[in-house]
Design an enzyme around this catalytic site. Structure first.
Site, mmCIF file in Angstrom:
data_model
loop_
_atom_site.group_PDB
_atom_site.id
_atom_site.type_symbol
_atom_site.label_atom_id
_atom_site.label_comp_id
_atom_site.label_asym_id
_atom_site.label_seq_id
_atom_site.Cartn_x
_atom_site.Cartn_y
_atom_site.Cartn_z
ATOM 1 C CE LYS A 14 -2.060 -0.948 3.934
ATOM 2 N NZ LYS A 14 -1.404 -2.211 4.348
ATOM 3 N NE ARG A 89 -3.760 -0.792 10.303
ATOM 4 C CZ ARG A 89 -2.686 -0.250 9.723
ATOM 5 N NH1 ARG A 89 -2.707 0.975 9.279
ATOM 6 N NH2 ARG A 89 -1.593 -0.958 9.588
ATOM 7 N NE ARG A 128 7.335 -2.995 5.612
ATOM 8 C CZ ARG A 128 6.027 -2.778 5.604
ATOM 9 N NH1 ARG A 128 5.373 -2.723 4.470
ATOM 10 N NH2 ARG A 128 5.382 -2.617 6.736
ATOM 11 N NE ARG A 163 6.665 -0.091 9.590
ATOM 12 C CZ ARG A 163 5.420 -0.109 9.145
ATOM 13 N NH1 ARG A 163 5.133 0.357 7.943
ATOM 14 N NH2 ARG A 163 4.453 -0.582 9.895
ATOM 15 N NE ARG A 174 2.673 -4.321 11.262
ATOM 16 C CZ ARG A 174 3.803 -4.291 10.549
ATOM 17 N NH1 ARG A 174 4.870 -4.935 10.956
ATOM 18 N NH2 ARG A 174 3.849 -3.610 9.434
HETATM 19 P P1 AMP Z 1 1.296 1.013 8.990
HETATM 20 O O1 AMP Z 1 2.465 1.877 8.656
HETATM 21 O O2 AMP Z 1 0.057 1.404 8.233
HETATM 22 O O3 AMP Z 1 1.605 -0.456 8.871
HETATM 23 O O4 AMP Z 1 0.958 1.285 10.533
HETATM 24 C C1 AMP Z 1 1.894 1.008 11.560
HETATM 25 C C2 AMP Z 1 1.183 0.916 12.896
HETATM 26 O O5 AMP Z 1 0.549 2.168 13.202
HETATM 27 C C3 AMP Z 1 0.045 -0.102 12.967
HETATM 28 O O6 AMP Z 1 0.517 -1.420 13.246
HETATM 29 C C4 AMP Z 1 -0.803 0.480 14.106
HETATM 30 O O7 AMP Z 1 -0.192 0.242 15.359
HETATM 31 C C5 AMP Z 1 -0.713 1.970 13.828
HETATM 32 N N1 AMP Z 1 -1.770 2.428 12.897
HETATM 33 C C6 AMP Z 1 -1.567 2.975 11.657
HETATM 34 N N2 AMP Z 1 -2.742 3.312 11.096
HETATM 35 C C7 AMP Z 1 -3.709 2.956 11.973
HETATM 36 C C8 AMP Z 1 -5.131 3.025 11.955
HETATM 37 N N3 AMP Z 1 -5.801 3.525 10.905
HETATM 38 N N4 AMP Z 1 -5.809 2.574 13.045
HETATM 39 C C9 AMP Z 1 -5.148 2.082 14.117
HETATM 40 N N5 AMP Z 1 -3.814 1.969 14.193
HETATM 41 C C10 AMP Z 1 -3.086 2.403 13.137
#
Ligand code: AMP
Length: 216
Positions: A14, A89, A128, A163, A174
């Site tokens: 994404k 989400r 990554r 990360r 996740r």
């Molecule tokens: P991502 O970079 O989208 O994989 O997000 C990394 C982490 O941020 C996730 O594992 C959650 O802990 C938090 N996070 C990001 N976006 C959301 C969201 N829309 N709702 C809840 N937690 C989020």
């Protein structure tokens, strides 16, 4: 103007696609993950609050992310539209997004589900990394920098970082959160006639072509 959600499990691609489509077509990428990581980096009150939750791979509260998105939607003036990456989400977030867009007289055009097998996700996620100066995303097998240690985009040297939550333990959490809280959005947007599906397994360019054929 088009407003688009990229929906898919962690590692589906994404972020890579949102970034590239925004660069090429002028969309504004809204990634709640990036916003939260920024807050962590700045050691803001919010950053400290979410740090542990993110490291474990759990979801932060709806209230926090809706507030972040709300500010961006209200304060961004652009006529190309938004690409939402990692948001919504949960069903509550999806409802809130619909209301927010409504308030600024905009609509959601497409929700693109990027589907990828779980075992491929592990391989993708554990390989990554990104440039901490400009945010460009890389992968040790599928997208290596042209010159070792140097960012292709901004030229920074030795600024690559992994990360904290890209490890197998956190990925399990996740993925669970994805299937439990996020995957119901597939049905939700299908019912709203917004859902499109793209196979997330091809090359970066192939996937981009598939998305472009839908949205442009
Ligand atoms: P991502 O970079 O989208 O994989 O997000 C990394 C982490 O941020 C996730 O594992 C959650 O802990 C938090 N996070 C990001 N976006 C959301 C969201 N829309 N709702 C809840 N937690 C989020």
């Amino acid at each position: 103007m088009k407003n688009i959600i990229l929906l898919g499990p962690p590692g589906a691609g994404k972020g890579t696609q949102a970034r590239s489509l925004s660069d090429k077509y002028g969309f504004v990428q809204l990634s709640t993950g990036d916003m939260l990581r920024e807050a962590k980096k700045d050691k803001s009150k919010l950053g400290l609050k979410v740090s542990n939750i993110m490291a474990k791979g759990e979801l932060v509260t709806d209230e926090i992310v809706i507030d972040l998105i709300k500010k961006k939607i209200i304060n961004t003036t652009n006529n190309k539209g938004f690409i939402f990456d990692g948001f919504p989400r949960t069903l509550a977030q999806a409802d809130a997004l619909g209301n927010l867009l409504n308030k600024v007289n905009q609509v959601l055009d497409y929700v693109i589900e990027m589907y990828v097998d779980d075992d491929k996700l592990v391989q993708r996620i554990t390989g990554r990394f990104s440039c901490s100066s400009c945010g460009e995303l890389y992968h040790k097998i599928t997208k290596i920098p042209k010159k070792t240690g140097i960012c292709d985009v901004c030229g920074s040297i030795d600024k690559f970082k992994f990360r904290q939550d890209d490890n197998e333990d956190s990925l399990k959490t996740r993925l669970l959160a994805y299937y439990r809280d996020t995957s119901p959005l597939i049905g939700y947007y299908y019912a709203l006639k917004k859902l499109k599906k793209v196979n997330g397994l091809g090359s970066i360019n192939e996937i981009q072509d598939a998305i472009r054929n839908i949205i442009i």
